[in-house]
Design a protein around this motif. Sequence first.
Motif, PDB file in Angstrom:
ATOM      1  N   ARG A 141       0.214   4.543 -25.080  1.00 59.54           N
ATOM      2  CA  ARG A 141       1.075   5.155 -26.103  1.00 59.54           C
ATOM      3  C   ARG A 141       0.738   4.650 -27.498  1.00 59.54           C
ATOM      4  O   ARG A 141       1.030   5.305 -28.492  1.00 59.54           O
ATOM      5  CB  ARG A 141       2.544   4.888 -25.766  1.00 59.54           C
ATOM      6  CG  ARG A 141       3.513   5.672 -26.652  1.00 59.54           C
ATOM      7  CD  ARG A 141       4.941   5.420 -26.253  1.00 59.54           C
ATOM      8  NE  ARG A 141       5.233   5.942 -24.928  1.00 59.54           N
ATOM      9  CZ  ARG A 141       6.402   5.759 -24.309  1.00 59.54           C
ATOM     10  NH1 ARG A 141       7.350   5.049 -24.901  1.00 59.54           N
ATOM     11  NH2 ARG A 141       6.597   6.267 -23.108  1.00 59.54           N
ATOM     12  N   ARG A 142       0.188   3.422 -27.589  1.00 60.79           N
ATOM     13  CA  ARG A 142      -0.238   2.781 -28.831  1.00 60.79           C
ATOM     14  C   ARG A 142       0.877   2.096 -29.598  1.00 60.79           C
ATOM     15  O   ARG A 142       0.624   1.306 -30.498  1.00 60.79           O
ATOM     16  CB  ARG A 142      -0.959   3.768 -29.769  1.00 60.79           C
ATOM     17  CG  ARG A 142      -2.274   4.274 -29.218  1.00 60.79           C
ATOM     18  CD  ARG A 142      -2.915   5.299 -30.123  1.00 60.79           C
ATOM     19  NE  ARG A 142      -2.178   6.544 -30.122  1.00 60.79           N
ATOM     20  CZ  ARG A 142      -1.442   6.975 -31.137  1.00 60.79           C
ATOM     21  NH1 ARG A 142      -1.354   6.262 -32.250  1.00 60.79           N
ATOM     22  NH2 ARG A 142      -0.794   8.110 -31.068  1.00 60.79           N
ATOM     23  N   TYR A 143       2.124   2.365 -29.293  1.00 66.51           N
ATOM     24  CA  TYR A 143       3.229   1.659 -29.932  1.00 66.51           C
ATOM     25  C   TYR A 143       4.463   1.757 -29.037  1.00 66.51           C
ATOM     26  O   TYR A 143       4.586   2.665 -28.214  1.00 66.51           O
ATOM     27  CB  TYR A 143       3.540   2.222 -31.323  1.00 66.51           C
ATOM     28  CG  TYR A 143       3.925   3.696 -31.337  1.00 66.51           C
ATOM     29  CD1 TYR A 143       5.252   4.093 -31.162  1.00 66.51           C
ATOM     30  CD2 TYR A 143       2.962   4.684 -31.533  1.00 66.51           C
ATOM     31  CE1 TYR A 143       5.603   5.437 -31.171  1.00 66.51           C
ATOM     32  CE2 TYR A 143       3.298   6.029 -31.547  1.00 66.51           C
ATOM     33  CZ  TYR A 143       4.626   6.395 -31.362  1.00 66.51           C
ATOM     34  OH  TYR A 143       4.972   7.735 -31.365  1.00 66.51           O
ATOM     35  N   ASN A 144       5.351   0.783 -29.217  1.00 69.37           N
ATOM     36  CA  ASN A 144       6.631   0.778 -28.521  1.00 69.37           C
ATOM     37  C   ASN A 144       7.690   1.193 -29.527  1.00 69.37           C
ATOM     38  O   ASN A 144       7.992   0.448 -30.463  1.00 69.37           O
ATOM     39  CB  ASN A 144       6.925  -0.619 -27.957  1.00 69.37           C
ATOM     40  CG  ASN A 144       8.292  -0.710 -27.294  1.00 69.37           C
ATOM     41  OD1 ASN A 144       9.014   0.276 -27.180  1.00 69.37           O
ATOM     42  ND2 ASN A 144       8.652  -1.909 -26.873  1.00 69.37           N
ATOM     43  N   GLN A 145       8.255   2.365 -29.353  1.00 68.20           N
ATOM     44  CA  GLN A 145       9.217   2.881 -30.319  1.00 68.20           C
ATOM     45  C   GLN A 145      10.439   1.959 -30.443  1.00 68.20           C
ATOM     46  O   GLN A 145      10.985   1.795 -31.527  1.00 68.20           O
ATOM     47  CB  GLN A 145       9.653   4.312 -29.972  1.00 68.20           C
ATOM     48  CG  GLN A 145      10.536   4.465 -28.749  1.00 68.20           C
ATOM     49  CD  GLN A 145       9.749   4.384 -27.453  1.00 68.20           C
ATOM     50  OE1 GLN A 145       8.516   4.353 -27.464  1.00 68.20           O
ATOM     51  NE2 GLN A 145      10.458   4.393 -26.343  1.00 68.20           N
ATOM     52  N   SER A 146      10.840   1.325 -29.346  1.00 64.63           N
ATOM     53  CA  SER A 146      11.987   0.418 -29.409  1.00 64.63           C
ATOM     54  C   SER A 146      11.669  -0.819 -30.256  1.00 64.63           C
ATOM     55  O   SER A 146      12.536  -1.334 -30.963  1.00 64.63           O
ATOM     56  CB  SER A 146      12.403  -0.009 -28.000  1.00 64.63           C
ATOM     57  OG  SER A 146      12.851   1.113 -27.259  1.00 64.63           O
ATOM     58  N   ALA A 147      10.431  -1.287 -30.181  1.00 64.35           N
ATOM     59  CA  ALA A 147      10.025  -2.443 -30.985  1.00 64.35           C
ATOM     60  C   ALA A 147       9.988  -2.094 -32.469  1.00 64.35           C
ATOM     61  O   ALA A 147      10.374  -2.905 -33.321  1.00 64.35           O
ATOM     62  CB  ALA A 147       8.673  -2.961 -30.522  1.00 64.35           C
ATOM     63  N   LEU A 148       9.520  -0.892 -32.796  1.00 61.46           N
ATOM     64  CA  LEU A 148       9.499  -0.469 -34.196  1.00 61.46           C
ATOM     65  C   LEU A 148      10.913  -0.355 -34.745  1.00 61.46           C
ATOM     66  O   LEU A 148      11.199  -0.781 -35.866  1.00 61.46           O
ATOM     67  CB  LEU A 148       8.775   0.873 -34.325  1.00 61.46           C
ATOM     68  CG  LEU A 148       7.293   0.900 -33.935  1.00 61.46           C
ATOM     69  CD1 LEU A 148       6.732   2.308 -34.085  1.00 61.46           C
ATOM     70  CD2 LEU A 148       6.492  -0.075 -34.778  1.00 61.46           C
TER      71      LEU A 148
END
Length: 246
Positions: A141-148
Amino acid sequence: MFNGLRRGMLGALHLVFPPRCIGCGGAVASDFGLCGACWCDTPFVTGLACDKCGAPLPGDDEGTPVLCDECMRIDRPWNRGRAALTYQGTGRRLILALKHGDRLDLVPPLAGWLHRAALPLLSPDMLVAPIPLHRLRLLKRRYNQSALLSREMARIARLDHCPDLLLRSRITPSQEGLGRDARFANVNGALAVTPKRKDLLAGRKVLLVDDVMTSGATLAVAAEACMRAGAALVCVVTLARVAKDA
């Protein structure tokens, strides 16, 4: 003087690039805003809400903690919880756009909504942490939306943020379409506190952040892991709560 210069620069920029609704792209008065139609189609949780999961409840908020029927039946391992909106309409479309559509421009406004929802839970010494993805899913996915979202929310609230407080030890199949019991079984034992971060938790209040709560299974496993590692208490906040009849 600086503020006046900044306003002038923003005004000039808006002449070239007028603010657009984050939902539909229509004209709005300010950056990261919603037009009237999208605002009406975004089901924010206001007023009385369940003190454990954040689901909206009928009645007036009189300042006394109230639980929904589901949270009275299930022993939630966290102390308190809130949600910014229910998982419907424009809100649902925005979350999916962030999660699967690379709409990283949505992080600031959505984190602002999260912050407003979390205000009753916050304390000055709280540690903010996201629900993690497995490393292979993160690579895809390249990123964790929850982390952002948790990072930006922590910045707004001026709280410490630990993006790798928790780790996901195994890939869990998608929770979509599973019943409540199957969801809990699916994530059982899948989350743990990162060994090198355990010292951060001793006697600490923790706020766990996720994008969507359905059954609460993932948040439960995460909260239990934090408590076993020595957290003083755990609260949770999600961008959206799936409606009970959804």
